[in-house]
Write an enzyme that holds these catalytic residues in place. Structure first.
Site, PDB file in Angstrom:
ATOM      1  N   LYS A 107      66.885  67.024   6.775  1.00 55.80           N
ATOM      2  CA  LYS A 107      67.801  66.193   7.558  1.00 55.80           C
ATOM      3  C   LYS A 107      68.353  67.032   8.689  1.00 55.80           C
ATOM      4  CE  LYS A 107      69.618  62.002   7.332  1.00 55.80           C
ATOM      5  NZ  LYS A 107      69.114  60.850   6.601  1.00 55.80           N
TER       6      LYS A 107
HETATM    7  N1  GLU Z   1      67.194  58.455   8.486  1.00 57.75           N
HETATM    8  C1  GLU Z   1      66.473  57.620   7.582  1.00 57.75           C
HETATM    9  C2  GLU Z   1      66.869  57.926   6.159  1.00 57.75           C
HETATM   10  O1  GLU Z   1      67.936  58.397   5.886  1.00 57.75           O
HETATM   11  C3  GLU Z   1      64.977  57.649   7.823  1.00 57.75           C
HETATM   12  C4  GLU Z   1      64.297  58.959   7.602  1.00 57.75           C
HETATM   13  C5  GLU Z   1      62.842  58.970   8.014  1.00 57.75           C
HETATM   14  O2  GLU Z   1      62.310  57.945   8.384  1.00 57.75           O
HETATM   15  O3  GLU Z   1      62.259  60.066   7.944  1.00 57.75           O
HETATM   16  O4  GLU Z   1      66.172  57.629   5.226  1.00 57.75           O
END
Ligand code: GLU
Length: 476
Positions: A107
């Protein structure tokens, strides 16, 4: 407020993880190896804006590399900090494992209020952040693939993809370095609404199991269920819209930054959304009661509560007063570990974040595969499928003439049956299948193990087992 101290977001995730591993039989050491965050990179960089250099702080945290690339969004918000990105990266690991997206968890976040900058300034900042990450392989098609999150969307992903391509001019797979891109820059149909769609598919699957629905005291289907949504961002808006337009649910409450709207007869989701876009808030929206203290609506009586904004909104301070018998966590971490204990004791059924909001990363997976295969889904099969269906229709129509009781095929049937699946249909089918299978894997644990009281613990058990199996296969 309660006198007991609320743990941090990361501690909250760890507490939930610990609850689950206590029921497992992992070899000593492996438990800790899975729980800890492998690395968190902090970058501080300057961008010349409005005649002076402004310094920004950003993070990219890699929680687990049991599978690579690692995957997870990039958030632009003032609340971004190391604890938060690490908690979110951990949730990505468990989320990907649960829905069988072949990624580790990561993240990123940039501490910025995007509303303070114009588009050109945001582009400069985003490109510079992307440069800092890409030069350390923290953006890379085979190592680390970001995506949108709070405060970012298609536009930012297009800048990131372009920045990576400029730095890697001969990489034929450059577009796979980030997902959530616009369609004209290597994106995939259905990614924007994917997380909201996933929330809808998750609820549809839940309501397919009367035994599970009975645990909430509710009956029947989604039709007519009273829903309160917190946060009308990309996820909350799409979930609310699909549930009301397609499943007959009634959105009785919407909570936003500047208060909440309540209408027991149901709100028009699109009208509220248009109002929000135009006025920057929900205040003044006609057709509903406006409550300046929006959070009180979390405590209102309804059938389904959908927190779709920030983490920690259901906490020790309000958990006792939450009346909804069913909560689906469209946001990441909206319920703290302490609140989770209280709600569980009350018998509230919680469909956990790592499952409920996995639609986004699932469709990101499809986009990444599309980028690596360099072809749009359905391009080879669609017309061939249509031709074969036409053969069947022609044959049936021929036979109908000779039948003892003549029949005709309805025009609606023909229209639907003759239409070959394009990319959007295939994405929806893949997402629906993923959400059904993941739910079934959780519910099987929930129903067969007497020591597993809730869906969250079941979800952790399923995903930790998968991560542990990968580590074992690597000889760890
Ligand atoms: N930000 C989104 C999540 O928390 C999508 C992450 C992604 O598609 O890699 O799942």
């Amino acid at each position: 407020m309660s006198a007991i101290k609320e743990p941090s977001f990361r501690e909250s995730v760890d507490l939930m993880f610990n609850r689950a591993v206590a029921l497992m039989d992992l070899p000593p050491g492996l438990e800790e190896k899975i729980r800890v965050c492998n690395a968190t990179y902090t970058v501080r960089f300057g961008v010349r804006l409005r005649g002076q250099i402004q310094t920004f702080t950003g993070y990219r945290s890699v929680h687990s590399e049991h599978m690579e690339p690692v995957k997870g969004g990039i958030r632009f918000a003032m609340g971004v900090n190391q604890d938060e990105v690490e908690a979110l990266a951990a949730l990505m690991t468990y989320k990907c494992a649960l829905v069988e997206a072949p990624f580790g968890g990561s993240k990123g976040g940039l501490r910025i209020d995007p509303r303070e900058y114009d588009e050109h300034e945001l582009e400069l900042i985003t490109r510079r952040f992307a440069y800092e990450l890409a030069k350390r392989d923290l953006i890379h098609p085979s190592q680390n693939v970001p995506a949108p999150d709070m405060g970012t969307g298609e536009r930012e992903m297009a800048w990131i993809a372009d920045q990576y391509a400029r730095m890697n001019t001969t990489d034929i797979n450059a577009r796979a370095c980030v997902t959530g891109k616009p369609l004209n820059a290597g994106g995939i149909s259905g990614r924007v609404e994917a997380t909201g769609r996933g929330v809808q598919y998750a609820l549809q699957e839940f309501f397919r199991h009367p035994e599970d629905v009975a645990k909430t005291g509710l009956t029947g289907t989604l039709d007519g269920k009273r829903v309160i949504v917190q946060g009308l961002g990309n996820v909350g808006y799409h979930a609310a819209k699909f549930l009301s337009d397609e499943d007959g649910a009634s959105i009785v409450g919407i909570i936003e930054r500047d208060g909440a709207l309540f209408n027991p007869a149901g709100l028009d989701v699109d009208a509220v959304y248009q109002w929000l876009v135009k006025h920057g808030g929900v205040t003044g929206y006609p057709d509903a009661t406006h409550l300046p203290e929006g959070a009180v609506l979390l405590e209102e009586e309804c059938d389904i509560l959908i927190p779709a904004a920030l983490e920690g909104v259901i906490n020790l301070g309000n958990a006792k007063r939450i009346q909804a018998p069913l909560i689906i966590e469209a946001a990441n971490g909206p319920i703290t570990a302490g609140a989770d204990d209280i709600l569980r004791q009350k018998g509230t059924v919680i469909i956990p974040d790592m499952y409920a909001n996995a639609g986004g990363v699932t469709v990101s997976y499809f986009e990444w595969v599309k980028n690596l295969s360099h072809i749009r889904f359905g391009r080879m099969q669609r017309r061939q499928e249509e031709a074969r269906h036409q053969l069947v229709v022609d044959e049936l129509e021929k036979l109908s003439k000779a039948a003892a009781i003549p029949y005709t095929l309805s025009p609606e049937f023909k229209l639907k049956y003759l239409r070959g699946a394009g990319e959007l249909e295939l994405v929806r089918s893949g997402l629906d299948d993923t959400m059904r299978i993941a739910y079934q894997s959780m519910r099987e644990v929930w129903h067969t193990r007497a020591d597993v009281e809730d869906l969250r613990t079941a979800a952790y058990l399923v995903s930790i087992n998968k991560v542990a199996a990968s580590y074992r296969a690597k000889g760890l």
